[in-house]
Design an enzyme around this catalytic site. Structure first.
Site, PDB file in Angstrom:
ATOM      1  N   ASP A 106       5.174   5.877  -0.262  1.00 20.57           N
ATOM      2  CA  ASP A 106       5.942   5.443   0.899  1.00 20.57           C
ATOM      3  C   ASP A 106       7.175   6.317   1.000  1.00 20.57           C
ATOM      4  O   ASP A 106       7.882   6.511   0.002  1.00 20.57           O
ATOM      5  CB  ASP A 106       6.344   3.970   0.731  1.00 20.57           C
ATOM      6  N   ASP A 214       7.725   5.461   6.682  1.00 20.18           N
ATOM      7  CA  ASP A 214       8.260   4.193   7.186  1.00 20.18           C
ATOM      8  C   ASP A 214       9.043   4.404   8.492  1.00 20.18           C
ATOM      9  O   ASP A 214       9.960   5.240   8.530  1.00 20.18           O
ATOM     10  CB  ASP A 214       9.194   3.633   6.104  1.00 20.18           C
ATOM     11  N   GLU A 275       4.345   5.517  10.421  1.00 24.54           N
ATOM     12  CA  GLU A 275       4.470   4.179  11.004  1.00 24.54           C
ATOM     13  C   GLU A 275       5.271   4.329  12.296  1.00 24.54           C
ATOM     14  O   GLU A 275       6.380   4.868  12.282  1.00 24.54           O
ATOM     15  CB  GLU A 275       5.192   3.235  10.040  1.00 24.54           C
ATOM     16  N   HIS A 349       1.616  -5.265   4.498  1.00 26.02           N
ATOM     17  CA  HIS A 349       2.583  -6.202   3.932  1.00 26.02           C
ATOM     18  C   HIS A 349       3.493  -6.829   4.983  1.00 26.02           C
ATOM     19  O   HIS A 349       4.327  -7.666   4.644  1.00 26.02           O
ATOM     20  CB  HIS A 349       3.427  -5.471   2.879  1.00 26.02           C
ATOM     21  N   ASP A 350       3.360  -6.409   6.242  1.00 24.27           N
ATOM     22  CA  ASP A 350       4.190  -6.969   7.322  1.00 24.27           C
ATOM     23  C   ASP A 350       3.410  -7.882   8.254  1.00 24.27           C
ATOM     24  O   ASP A 350       3.998  -8.458   9.179  1.00 24.27           O
ATOM     25  CB  ASP A 350       4.779  -5.832   8.171  1.00 24.27           C
TER      26      ASP A 350
HETATM   27  C1  NOJ Z   1       8.573  -1.092   7.949  1.00 27.45           C
HETATM   28  C2  NOJ Z   1       8.137  -1.661   6.642  1.00 27.45           C
HETATM   29  O1  NOJ Z   1       6.740  -1.756   6.637  1.00 27.45           O
HETATM   30  C3  NOJ Z   1       8.817  -2.997   6.502  1.00 27.45           C
HETATM   31  O2  NOJ Z   1       8.313  -3.745   5.428  1.00 27.45           O
HETATM   32  C4  NOJ Z   1      10.290  -2.743   6.360  1.00 27.45           C
HETATM   33  O3  NOJ Z   1      10.973  -3.976   6.330  1.00 27.45           O
HETATM   34  C5  NOJ Z   1      10.837  -1.911   7.530  1.00 27.45           C
HETATM   35  N1  NOJ Z   1       9.980  -0.823   7.874  1.00 27.45           N
HETATM   36  C6  NOJ Z   1      12.170  -1.345   7.183  1.00 27.45           C
HETATM   37  O4  NOJ Z   1      12.036  -0.363   6.201  1.00 27.45           O
END
Ligand code: NOJ
Length: 581
Positions: A106, A214, A275, A349-350
């Site tokens: 990451d 990210d 992302e 994970h989100d």
């Molecule tokens: C995206 C990540 O997947 C998430 O878990 C994180 O809180 C935010 N970016 C900030 O880094």
């Protein structure tokens, strides 16, 4: 130090690869402190080998105060002692490479932790050489610094509250699009970019095979000519608004990504995935067209935002319409057909667990997990499996606000309750959408704490681990696990899965997701009933494809019929291959 994995001959090796995401704090604890760690991952490599994935994407393991579970990094060069050491990481890389798997790290460089030495220096004085590495701005004229309304702009942070925090010592505000513990780096400054490139270079030398970047499409901010970051419209009596028009896909984003490609990535055969919240398929084509030399693929948010009420936030729930999902995924398939590449995901994970979200968690858990996986994995793109998805893990089903740990959930719940939203509605939104739904520990077996830890887990283990767990799934040939394994084999074995054209069938049907992939005389028919009721559909001329070899099905004993009509039990799916070649 481990060397790079064998350089694959195909520079686009990731097109036939499947990626598995590990969220380290919830994967496997090896030392009984209740938090997963690198040695825990090393212990579980056989599970990944059996599943057949090609790449592991590891969520952040760097030193961090853990305000956002590691997405707040205070040292890019090391491993947090909570997760292990650099030596453990080297052993993990070696273990993966020895099994023919790769490691994607990451890369979190839109922001650092507020405890990163760069930020400590930056905040130390207005004339510190690193002052300009972050976004510092004066209070709004005519307002008492540090009081509501004195922020330089009315931007709302992703984790609630203003996106600006006042720093008494130097009398200015700093920008943080996420929490105050995550100050945004200023990518306008070439020194910042060079420092990030050098850091990436060091990770490549350590043997990593790629980066998941990210919120990388937020690194270019839309700065006004006078250096201000302008106000945005607000609604519903709120003082703060969504800054994304000025923060996503900003004016210099393609320049920054191209520069990173040329300085660090070019010629290296890594996997890069950006992302990209707010990116449309048109943006994605620009990011991923190989001729533009930016990244290999992006994570879109469009499909996972389809169950939000119009104009609302993720917490404003709306049912998903299958026709919307099919239209969206198909638009991405078609939009990236000629140039660029898709990533394919239901979970990370989100996001809440797919089987609880768009599947049918009760009676049809197994079939719905399998059929959702089938329609996703057989599209064109690189599939991502999030830990536990391969055994059909479900949402957490917490019943109280106090059970949540995630900064986004905790902050939103406090704010929502303060605004007078009834507690049962807050609890319901959290139960459906909280990120903690994906973060409960992986369910390895039926023992206490699911084999995840011998201690007290940092987040409660789901009680359904007595039946839903990896050990049971590996033993059962009809399990979700073996279905995922088979889907991964199909990608590895069939060119039509990797490269075939995509054509959606039955766009207006609210129960059935069906499409055809085609390449060099091979035709792959995927037909899935994504509903709790039986479905009968007419595939017209494509019904002939039902006579092809049945490669995969959720219901091996079902009547096959002869087409063009097909009758599908609830959550039944089938994959047929017709090869005229
Ligand atoms: C995206 C990540 O997947 C998430 O878990 C994180 O809180 C935010 N970016 C900030 O880094």
């Amino acid at each position: 130090m481990p060397g790079p994995s064998t350089v694959p001959r195909d520079p686009d090796w990731w097109k036939s690869a499947v990626v598995y995401q590990i969220y380290p704090r919830s994967f496997q604890d090896s030392d009984g402190d209740g938090i997963g760690d690198l040695r825990g991952i090393i212990e579980r490599l056989d599970h990944l080998g059996e599943l057949g994935v090609d790449v592991v994407w590891l969520s952040p393991i760097y030193p961090s105060p853990q305000a956002d579970n590691g997405y707040d990094i205070s040292d890019y060069e090391d491993v947090d002692p909570m997760f292990g050491s650099l030596a453990d990481l080297h052993e993990l890389i070696e273990g993966l490479h020895a099994r023919g798997m790769k490691l994607v790290m990451d890369l979190v460089v839109n922001h650092t932790s507020d405890e990163h030495p760069w930020f400590r220096e930056s905040r130390s004085s207005r004339d510190n050489p690193k002052r300009d590495w972050y976004w510092w701005r004066d209070p709004r004229p005519g307002h008492e610094p540090g009081t509501p309304g004195a922020e330089p702009s009315n931007w709302e942070a992703s984790f609630s509250g203003p996106a600006w925090t006042f720093d008494e010592a130097t009398g200015q505000y700093y920008l943080h699009l996420f929490s105050p513990a995550q100050p945004d780096l200023n990518w306008e400054n070439p020194e910042v970019r060079a420092a990030v490139h050098a850091m990436m270079e060091r990770w490549i030398e350590r043997g990593v095979d790629g980066f998941r970047m990210d919120v990388i499409n937020m690194i270019s901010k839309d700065v006004a000519a006078d250096g201000s970051l302008p106000d945005v419209p607000v609604s519903g009596g709120s003082a703060l608004g969504d800054p994304s028009p000025h923060t996503v896909n900003g004016p210099r984003i393609h320049e920054f990504l191209h520069e990173m490609h040329e300085r660090v990535l070019a010629g290296r055969r890594l996997l890069t995935v950006a992302e990209a919240p707010g990116a449309t398929v048109t943006d994605a084509r620009l990011y991923t067209d190989p001729a533009r030399r930016e990244v290999d693929m992006v994570f879109t948010f469009e499909h996972v935002n389809l169950d939000i009420a119009p104009g609302g936030s993720k917490w404003d729930l709306a049912p998903l319409r299958l026709t919307d999902l099919k239209a969206n995924l198909s638009a991405w398939q078609e939009g990236l057909a000629e140039a660029g590449w898709n990533s394919l995901y239901w979970n990370n994970h989100d996001q809440p667990r797919i089987v609880s979200r768009w599947g049918s968690e009760g009676r049809h858990r197994v079939e719905s997990a399998k059929s959702l996986a089938t329609v996703l994995h057989l599209m064109r793109g690189t599939p991502y499996v999030y830990q536990g998805e391969e055994v059909g893990m479900t949402n957490a089903h917490f019943t109280q606000v106090g059970q949540y740990r995630d900064i986004e959930s905790v902050n939103w719940a406090a704010e929502a309750l303060e605004r007078g939203i009834p507690e049962e509605m807050v609890v319901r939104s959290l139960a459906v959408k909280s990120r903690d739904n994906a973060r409960t520990p992986v369910q390895w077996d039926a023992s206490p704490q699911a084999g995840f830890t011998t201690g007290t887990p940092w987040l409660a283990v789901n009680p359904n681990h007595d039946t839903i767990n990896a050990e049971a799934a590996r033993r059962d040939p009809g399990s979700v696990f073996h279905h995922y394994r088979r889907l991964i084999e199909l990608r590895h074995g069939l060119d039509v899965v990797v490269h075939g054209d995509y054509r959606l069938l039955l766009p207006d049907d609210e129960q059935v997701f069906a499409y055809v992939r085609a390449a060099d005389g091979a035709r792959l028919l995927v037909v899935a009933n994504l509903s709790d009721e039986e479905a009968v559909v007419d595939l017209g001329p494509d019904g002939a494809l039902l006579d092809g070899d049945l490669l995969l099905t959720t219901h091996p004993d079902a009547e096959r019929g002869s087409g063009p009509e097909v009758r599908l039990a609830p959550w039944e799916s089938r994959v047929h291959l017709t090869d005229a070649g």
